[in-house]
Enzyme design. Structure first.
Site, PDB file in Angstrom:
ATOM      1  N   LYS A 160       0.833  -1.214   0.000  1.00 55.96           N
ATOM      2  CA  LYS A 160       0.000   0.000   0.000  1.00 55.96           C
ATOM      3  C   LYS A 160       0.865   1.260   0.000  1.00 55.96           C
ATOM      4  O   LYS A 160       0.669   2.187  -0.789  1.00 55.96           O
ATOM      5  CB  LYS A 160      -0.917  -0.013   1.213  1.00 55.96           C
ATOM      6  N   CYS A 215      -3.720  10.851   0.545  1.00 60.29           N
ATOM      7  CA  CYS A 215      -2.933   9.613   0.402  1.00 60.29           C
ATOM      8  C   CYS A 215      -1.508   9.886  -0.069  1.00 60.29           C
ATOM      9  O   CYS A 215      -0.542   9.561   0.613  1.00 60.29           O
ATOM     10  CB  CYS A 215      -3.591   8.704  -0.636  1.00 60.29           C
TER      11      CYS A 215
HETATM   12  N1  SAJ Z   1      -1.497  14.556  -9.643  1.00 63.77           N
HETATM   13  C1  SAJ Z   1      -0.508  15.112 -10.461  1.00 63.77           C
HETATM   14  N2  SAJ Z   1      -0.079  14.412 -11.542  1.00 63.77           N
HETATM   15  C2  SAJ Z   1      -0.576  13.176 -11.849  1.00 63.77           C
HETATM   16  C3  SAJ Z   1      -1.580  12.625 -10.990  1.00 63.77           C
HETATM   17  C4  SAJ Z   1      -2.023  13.325  -9.908  1.00 63.77           C
HETATM   18  O1  SAJ Z   1      -0.033  16.223 -10.213  1.00 63.77           O
HETATM   19  O2  SAJ Z   1      -0.163  12.584 -12.841  1.00 63.77           O
HETATM   20  C5  SAJ Z   1      -1.937  15.287  -8.455  1.00 63.77           C
HETATM   21  C6  SAJ Z   1      -3.422  15.550  -8.401  1.00 63.77           C
HETATM   22  O3  SAJ Z   1      -3.735  16.794  -8.980  1.00 63.77           O
HETATM   23  C7  SAJ Z   1      -3.702  15.562  -6.879  1.00 63.77           C
HETATM   24  C8  SAJ Z   1      -2.685  14.577  -6.331  1.00 63.77           C
HETATM   25  O4  SAJ Z   1      -1.664  14.452  -7.340  1.00 63.77           O
HETATM   26  O5  SAJ Z   1      -3.455  16.850  -6.335  1.00 63.77           O
HETATM   27  C9  SAJ Z   1      -3.258  13.199  -5.995  1.00 63.77           C
HETATM   28  O6  SAJ Z   1      -3.982  12.766  -7.129  1.00 63.77           O
HETATM   29  P1  SAJ Z   1      -4.449  11.200  -7.265  1.00 63.77           P
HETATM   30  O7  SAJ Z   1      -5.003  11.056  -8.641  1.00 63.77           O
HETATM   31  O8  SAJ Z   1      -3.345  10.310  -6.860  1.00 63.77           O
HETATM   32  O9  SAJ Z   1      -5.698  11.080  -6.269  1.00 63.77           O
HETATM   33  P2  SAJ Z   1      -5.731  10.570  -4.760  1.00 63.77           P
HETATM   34  O10 SAJ Z   1      -4.866  11.386  -3.880  1.00 63.77           O
HETATM   35  O11 SAJ Z   1      -7.162  10.452  -4.391  1.00 63.77           O
HETATM   36  O12 SAJ Z   1      -5.065   9.120  -4.845  1.00 63.77           O
HETATM   37  C10 SAJ Z   1      -5.829   7.983  -4.595  1.00 63.77           C
HETATM   38  C11 SAJ Z   1      -4.857   6.917  -4.226  1.00 63.77           C
HETATM   39  N3  SAJ Z   1      -5.665   5.804  -3.798  1.00 63.77           N
HETATM   40  C12 SAJ Z   1      -5.430   5.278  -2.563  1.00 63.77           C
HETATM   41  O13 SAJ Z   1      -4.550   5.652  -1.835  1.00 63.77           O
HETATM   42  C13 SAJ Z   1      -6.341   4.187  -2.173  1.00 63.77           C
HETATM   43  C14 SAJ Z   1      -3.976   6.545  -5.399  1.00 63.77           C
HETATM   44  O14 SAJ Z   1      -3.243   5.368  -5.057  1.00 63.77           O
HETATM   45  C15 SAJ Z   1      -4.789   6.239  -6.615  1.00 63.77           C
HETATM   46  O15 SAJ Z   1      -3.896   6.034  -7.719  1.00 63.77           O
HETATM   47  C16 SAJ Z   1      -5.710   7.408  -6.933  1.00 63.77           C
HETATM   48  O16 SAJ Z   1      -6.551   7.628  -5.779  1.00 63.77           O
HETATM   49  C17 SAJ Z   1      -6.595   7.012  -8.094  1.00 63.77           C
HETATM   50  O17 SAJ Z   1      -6.330   7.539  -9.183  1.00 63.77           O
HETATM   51  O18 SAJ Z   1      -7.481   6.165  -7.877  1.00 63.77           O
END
Ligand code: SAJ
Length: 454
Positions: free
Chosen positions: A223, A277
């Site tokens: 995780k 996360c």
């Molecule tokens: N972000 C970037 N670049 C990217 C992807 C995301 O700058 O390529 C930024 C987003 O804008 C945000 C942050 O990162 O501010 C997090 O984005 P995220 O898409 O990772 O969303 P989270 O934080 O909700 O991540 C969760 C995580 N799930 C769990 O911990 C269970 C992550 O592992 C998953 O990959 C993500 O959800 C998902 O896409 O499902």
């Protein structure tokens, strides 16, 4: 005492009572889903107001969570799910899931206050033969070094003899809580192989994806590693963006072409990394190492991603300087305050850092976000008279905005795009001088400043 095989049978026949401690955005969907599967579920939380709402069949979870409110009403109505603040009721539970927060503190060390409090309250009422599963994200080694000794000490029972223990980290995401719960695979880290198999039998009632039996350390590692992986990938994309700004390339074009190469999946650069996360889990992974080896990539990735809101602030200052607008008379619009597109979740929002950095320079600003109550309202009215608009979140509403109308209400036409919501061409045609994270190629394309509005 009920042995593991008897517990497995009760689980397979859905006669086991499942308890969920912590009825937040992870625990509540889990409780409802097990109730929907036919188990009697007992929810426990410390917030009486939350318990009251849940027992009325009303979801306390904010934001749009498809299907959750309806499912909660259904399982409360049919009596499968009830919630309480009374830990004594856990004495009737065969399976106890723990879904409480595991944040990191200012020093990026895990704060297990909530987790330990649960153990202190659960220990005295833990019944013989019960299976305790931690679903919260925890640092590698936490089941071994924290949870097991604490539960054994408080309950006076021996793990793997008098009760069973495991870790099955959640993989949900705001906005997709119920669908992720069903569709994403889970690692069932049991403190014995037999315990892991019973965990697989339990989760097979609600998960349609792989259920991988493992030990707790592996589950904890998977995780925290999967989120550290994402953080490092994003940091790489952000560093490439800074290179592109410096050499005059367009990082989005570069990324598209890089990703045409086999086995490349360059993530998206942006204005920062928020949420509950990704900013936290890499530190939990690092904590598991306990300083025994020097870690460089994980802390550096965190540093790069945490620096991006400050990079956005520098882009704002640089543009004001080029437009010869003094800080005391400038006005900046921040578009987007949530941490993620089309979400109202503002936890660890990069925009909060940007707002502080801009205000610290004495620059006046306004904030708009169609999803966040405090910043909703008419975008054009909010941006009126601003010199710079900074796009921080790729909300769908921003993608649909009329750029010419936006330009028309602004005093000066500077658009800084932190999420590539617009193309440089779109912005330039609408009369903006456009600058985006990683888009050095367009730094030179200044359009003649529109005469200041009188
Ligand atoms: N972000 C970037 N670049 C990217 C992807 C995301 O700058 O390529 C930024 C987003 O804008 C945000 C942050 O990162 O501010 C997090 O984005 P995220 O898409 O990772 O969303 P989270 O934080 O909700 O991540 C969760 C995580 N799930 C769990 O911990 C269970 C992550 O592992 C998953 O990959 C993500 O959800 C998902 O896409 O499902």
């Amino acid at each position: 005492m009920m042995n593991l095989m008897e517990l497995r049978q009760r689980i397979e026949q859905k006669e086991a009572t499942v308890a969920v401690i912590g009825l937040g955005y992870v625990g509540l969907p889990v409780a409802c889903t097990f109730a929907q599967a036919g188990f009697d579920v007992l929810g426990v939380d410390i917030l009486p107001k939350r318990i009251k709402m849940i027992n009325q069949g009303i979801s306390p979870i904010e934001g749009e969570e498809p299907g959750l409110a309806e499912l909660l009403a259904e399982v409360v109505e049919n009596g499968r799910f009830q919630a309480t603040t009374d830990y004594n009721k856990l004495a009737q539970a065969d399976v106890i899931l723990i879904d409480v927060e595991t944040p990191v503190n200012e020093a990026n060390q895990p704060s297990y206050k909530a987790l330990k409090s649960v153990c202190y309250q659960l220990g005295p009422v833990l019944t013989e033969g019960a299976l305790v599963i931690v679903e919260s994200t925890i640092a590698p080694g936490t089941i071994r070094d924290v949870i097991r000794p604490l539960l054994e000490e408080i309950s006076g029972k021996i793990a793997n003899e008098d009760f069973y223990l495991g870790a099955c980290p959640e993989r949900v995401m705001p906005g997709k809580l119920l669908s992720n719960l069903r569709s994403l695979s889970r690692v069932c880290g049991g403190s014995t192989p037999e315990t892991a198999e019973v965990m697989v039998a339990l989760y097979s009632h609600i998960v349609e994806a792989d259920l991988d039996a493992a030990d707790p350390l592996t589950a904890e590692m998977v995780k925290t590693t999967e989120n550290a992986y994402r953080d490092v990938q994003i940091a790489f994309a952000n560093e490439v963006a800074l290179i592109c700004e410096t050499v005059g390339a367009d990082v989005w074009r570069v990324r598209d072409l890089v990703n045409k190469s086999p086995y490349r999946q360059m993530h998206m650069p942006g204005a920062g990394v928020g949420g509950h996360c990704i900013p936290k889990d890499p530190w939990l992974l690092a904590y598991g190492v306990d300083g025994k080896i020097p870690l460089r990539m994980i802390p550096t990735a965190r540093e790069i991603n945490d620096s991006m809101p400050f990079h956005m602030a520098k882009l704002v200052r640089d543009r004001l300087k080029e437009m010869r607008i003094p800080h005391f008379s400038a006005k900046v619009a921040i578009l987007g305050y949530a941490y993620l597109e089309n979400s109202d979740d503002t936890r660890n929002s990069p925009s909060a850092e940007l707002v502080d950095a801009i205000r610290a320079k004495g620059i006046d600003l306004v904030i708009h976000d169609p999803w966040v109550d405090a910043f909703q309202g008419d975008l054009l009215a909010r941006v009126e008279g601003c010199d710079v608009a900074v796009v921080m979140v790729a909300h769908q509403a921003y993608k649909e905005v009329d750029l010419q109308a936006l330009r028309g209400v602004m005093r000066r036409g500077c658009l800084i795009d932190g999420r590539r919501v617009f193309t440089p061409e779109q912005a330039t045609v609408a009369g903006f001088n456009y600058y985006g994270v990683g888009q050095g190629a367009y730094a030179a394309q200044e359009v003649a400043p529109v005469p200041a509005l009188v």
